[in-house]
Write a protein that holds these residues in place. Structure first.
Motif, mmCIF file in Angstrom:
data_model
loop_
_atom_site.group_PDB
_atom_site.id
_atom_site.type_symbol
_atom_site.label_atom_id
_atom_site.label_comp_id
_atom_site.label_asym_id
_atom_site.label_seq_id
_atom_site.Cartn_x
_atom_site.Cartn_y
_atom_site.Cartn_z
ATOM 1 N N VAL A 15 0.814 -1.225 0.000
ATOM 2 C CA VAL A 15 0.000 0.000 0.000
ATOM 3 C C VAL A 15 0.845 1.273 0.000
ATOM 4 N N PRO A 17 3.070 2.638 -2.141
ATOM 5 C CA PRO A 17 3.177 3.512 -3.326
ATOM 6 C C PRO A 17 2.080 4.568 -3.356
ATOM 7 N N PHE A 18 0.862 4.154 -2.973
ATOM 8 C CA PHE A 18 -0.247 5.115 -2.963
ATOM 9 C C PHE A 18 0.105 6.330 -2.121
ATOM 10 N N PHE A 19 0.630 6.056 -0.910
ATOM 11 C CA PHE A 19 0.843 7.165 0.023
ATOM 12 C C PHE A 19 2.036 8.025 -0.371
ATOM 13 N N ILE A 21 3.132 8.665 -3.442
ATOM 14 C CA ILE A 21 2.724 9.542 -4.551
ATOM 15 C C ILE A 21 1.714 10.579 -4.065
ATOM 16 N N PHE A 22 0.802 10.161 -3.180
ATOM 17 C CA PHE A 22 -0.172 11.140 -2.685
ATOM 18 C C PHE A 22 0.508 12.245 -1.889
ATOM 19 N N ILE A 24 3.513 13.414 -2.324
ATOM 20 C CA ILE A 24 4.267 14.320 -3.210
ATOM 21 C C ILE A 24 3.325 15.161 -4.075
ATOM 22 N N PHE A 25 2.375 14.497 -4.753
ATOM 23 C CA PHE A 25 1.568 15.216 -5.740
ATOM 24 C C PHE A 25 0.194 15.639 -5.219
ATOM 25 N N ALA A 28 1.372 17.551 -0.397
ATOM 26 C CA ALA A 28 2.362 18.637 -0.370
ATOM 27 C C ALA A 28 1.850 19.875 -1.122
ATOM 28 N N PRO A 29 1.315 19.730 -2.349
ATOM 29 C CA PRO A 29 0.787 20.925 -3.025
ATOM 30 C C PRO A 29 -0.352 21.587 -2.259
ATOM 31 N N ILE A 30 -1.177 20.763 -1.573
ATOM 32 C CA ILE A 30 -2.295 21.343 -0.822
ATOM 33 C C ILE A 30 -1.768 22.188 0.337
ATOM 34 N N TYR A 32 1.256 23.443 0.564
ATOM 35 C CA TYR A 32 1.994 24.559 -0.008
ATOM 36 C C TYR A 32 1.037 25.655 -0.469
ATOM 37 N N PHE B 92 -1.370 -0.228 -9.841
ATOM 38 C CA PHE B 92 -1.215 0.157 -8.434
ATOM 39 C C PHE B 92 -2.535 0.086 -7.669
ATOM 40 N N VAL B 96 -2.518 -2.000 -4.305
ATOM 41 C CA VAL B 96 -2.894 -1.370 -3.035
ATOM 42 C C VAL B 96 -4.206 -1.982 -2.523
ATOM 43 N N LEU B 125 -7.877 22.178 -5.299
ATOM 44 C CA LEU B 125 -7.432 22.786 -4.038
ATOM 45 C C LEU B 125 -5.929 23.060 -4.037
ATOM 46 N N GLY B 126 -5.132 22.099 -4.499
ATOM 47 C CA GLY B 126 -3.683 22.252 -4.410
ATOM 48 C C GLY B 126 -3.035 22.760 -5.692
ATOM 49 N N GLY B 129 -0.236 25.463 -5.473
ATOM 50 C CA GLY B 129 0.954 24.892 -4.861
ATOM 51 C C GLY B 129 1.655 23.916 -5.797
ATOM 52 N N LEU B 130 0.860 23.123 -6.516
ATOM 53 C CA LEU B 130 1.442 22.163 -7.462
ATOM 54 C C LEU B 130 2.220 22.892 -8.551
ATOM 55 N N MET B 133 5.432 24.171 -6.985
ATOM 56 C CA MET B 133 6.352 23.063 -6.679
ATOM 57 C C MET B 133 6.989 22.510 -7.944
ATOM 58 N N ILE B 151 -0.823 6.912 -9.985
ATOM 59 C CA ILE B 151 -0.502 5.808 -9.069
ATOM 60 C C ILE B 151 -1.411 5.857 -7.840
ATOM 61 N N SER B 152 -1.731 7.066 -7.383
ATOM 62 C CA SER B 152 -2.577 7.146 -6.182
ATOM 63 C C SER B 152 -3.989 7.554 -6.579
#
Lengths: 291, 280
Positions: A15, A17-19, A21-22, A24-25, A28-30, A32, B92, B96, B125-126, B129-130, B133, B151-152
């Motif tokens: 599980v 990989p899901f977290f 990537i979530f 990072i993409f 983190a942007p939220i 930021y 994925f 998962v 929302l992000g 920021g995206l 970044m 992937i997610s």
């Protein structure tokens, strides 16, 4: 043989990989964006911390409130006829005597998967004042004498945007309703028939009450989607007096046309809070009606 | 009209019902018909007349379009982005979902609630920021921020977990372990094949979603040669303000592949929605 504990470790690996990537993409942007919403940033120089200035400005920003209002109006104009049409068609297509069910289902559903941007361009061309095919058609049929300047009127523009949305989603909702109707136990219909109920009584006393959870579910998902309306209205434009500018369009234009990224991040958070409030209210009302 | 006559009885009510159904079907298809017909006429004719029959100027309009906008490049970009993203989402989500379904590890329940709650977050929302970044990481104008997030996919995980719950029996996993297979090999050799129908359903829906994606690629990709089709359609709209013929050709190129795709998989799509609605 490996021990059970050893094996459970793999579940954790699977599980992760899901977290990753979530984080990072997604997350983190939220976060930021949250930081950027407290800054003034034009995209070229470094962000400058300004505290709550963006949020204070937002509270007095009539254009932002107008975009909320526009979004709501467009949503209501699209959801009400959409649900009625979807419901009527679902009840009809649930009839046994009907031929060509699969054909009608497929045709009604097709607009749902067409790129929304493309539909926005298509409808803006069709409803053009001088050159649009809708005016040509209405004039040829003698329904109107003069072409209607659709996209010059705030209310007509909103109705056109709502029409695009309704046209794109009624088929999807219809399929959901058909599924709901098919899950109603056959015995209920048979009992109604034995009791001598007519078609209308079956519709209003059996179908609609049993379909209520599905209807509510559709309303909730459509509020969340409707508040984020963007692609198709962007192609139709801001409209006269910004009458078709939705919330997300305002977010986009503030950042990428006016280069006011900090303020735009604050708008993103405001939209998030509005969506959150609507989701909680509608979930609560659904829970209450179940009691 | 034969469809009506084939019914058990021809009543006035039934004819009204069929007329209503046909009228709605007409309204669904009319814009697409008008689009195809208009794309074959000159701008002057599009502006002045009601066009009902195909004309002879498709290639003229097409040439003006492809001279300015690399629309086929956009098509290939969309194909590449959509296929790689869908493949990542499927692999994925299955992995998962399997991890959540068949293993017991510490914090599993909390982590699964986290997955579900990410579904509630609105996509934009992000976005600011995206953008910033990706600027810092020098990933603007690359496909990494467009493809890797596939992937997610929270919905995919939720869907696949349910599918593993219902269609992967624990005995099969046990027999694999007794045969000395590693956990990764069990997933690839035993679990994935059992998930084929679920992969097909999820694949179609994530394919459509990715094909139509607009906001993120528009913001992160400004090199014309990298943009997917929806972003190019939007730029066609702004660049060809009064060249209706070229614009119509652009949207025809956008709609026709979807029409072909739909005619192949419409049954699967419709049954997928029906099954999903019953669970909801």
């Amino acid at each position: 043989m490996k021990t059970a504990l050893d094996r459970s470790r793999f579940g954790f690996y699977f599980v992760t990989p899901f977290f990753i990537i979530f984080l990072i993409f997604g997350l983190a942007p939220i976060l930021y964006s949250l930081y950027l919403s407290f800054t003034s940033w034009d995209g070229f120089t470094d962000p400058v911390f300004v505290g709550f200035a963006n949020y204070k400005r937002l509270l007095g920003d009539t254009l932002f409130f107008k975009s909320i209002l526009n979004t709501m109006i467009i949503w209501i104009f699209s959801i009400v006829p959409q649900l009625i049409l979807a419901l009527v068609l679902a009840i009809i297509l649930n009839e046994k005597f009907l031929r060509g069910k699969n054909f009608f289902r497929a045709v009604y559903y097709f607009p749902n998967i067409v790129t929304p941007v493309t539909l926005g361009v298509l409808f803006s061309l069709m409803f053009d004042w001088q050159t649009g095919s809708v005016n040509h058609l209405l004039v040829s049929l003698g329904i109107i004498d003069q072409p209607i300047y659709w996209l010059n009127s705030p209310w007509l523009s909103r109705i056109i945007v709502a029409t695009v949305i309704m046209w794109q989603y009624f088929g999807f909702n219809m399929l959901v309703f058909i599924a709901g109707l098919q899950s109603i136990p056959q015995e209920l219909y048979e009992a109604a028939e034995v009791d001598g109920a007519n078609r209308l009584q079956v519709i209003f006393k059996i179908m609609l009450p049993l379909l209520r959870p599905v209807l509510l579910f559709t309303m909730i998902t459509s509020i969340i989607g409707g508040l984020q309306l963007f692609d198709a209205p962007l192609m139709i434009g801001d409209g006269p007096e910004n009458s078709t500018m939705t919330m997300v369009m305002y977010l986009y234009e503030t950042a990428f046309k006016n280069f006011n990224y900090g303020y735009s991040a604050a708008i993103a958070y405001a939209i998030f809070i509005i969506i959150l409030i609507f989701s909680i209210v509608s979930l609560k009302s659904q829970a209450r009606k179940k009691d | 009209m034969f469809i009506i006559l084939r019914g058990k009885g021809i009543s006035f009510g039934r004819i009204v019902v069929y007329l209503l159904l046909l009228a709605v079907a007409f309204l669904c298809l009319m814009p697409f018909y008008s689009m195809i017909i208009s794309s074959t006429h000159t701008n002057a004719d599009i502006a002045r007349k009601l066009l009902l029959l195909p004309g002879k100027h498709f290639m003229d309009n097409y040439t003006r379009l492809v001279d300015t906008v690399p629309i086929w490049r956009g098509f290939l970009n969309s194909v590449f982005i959509t296929f790689t993203s869908t493949a990542l989402t499927l692999y994925f989500s299955a992995l998962v979902g399997y991890g959540f379904s068949k293993f017991n590890f510490k914090g599993k329940d909390i982590l699964f609630v986290c997955v579900l709650s990410t579904m509630m977050i609105p996509g934009q929302l992000g976005i600011i920021g995206l953008y910033k970044m990706m600027d810092i990481f020098h990933m603007l104008n690359t496909y990494f921020p467009i493809i890797l997030p596939s992937i997610s996919n929270a919905f995919g995980v939720f869907f696949m977990k349910q599918m593993v719950d219902s269609s992967v029996p624990a005995e099969i996993l046990e027999s694999g372990r007794i045969d000395g297979c590693g956990e990764v090999k069990i997933f690839h050799r035993l679990v994935l094949p059992l998930l084929t129908p679920a992969i097909a359903t999820l694949g179609i829906f994530s394919f459509i979603g990715k094909w139509n994606e607009f906001l993120t690629p528009m913001i992160l990709l400004f090199d014309n040669n990298l943009q997917p089709l929806p972003v190019m359609i939007a730029s066609v709209k702004s660049q060809f303000a009064t060249d209706f013929g070229a614009m119509y050709v652009g949207i025809v190129i956008s709609v026709i592949p979807i029409l072909i795709f739909f005619s192949i998989v419409s049954k699967k799509i419709i049954s997928g929605i029906t099954a999903g609605a019953l669970k909801g």
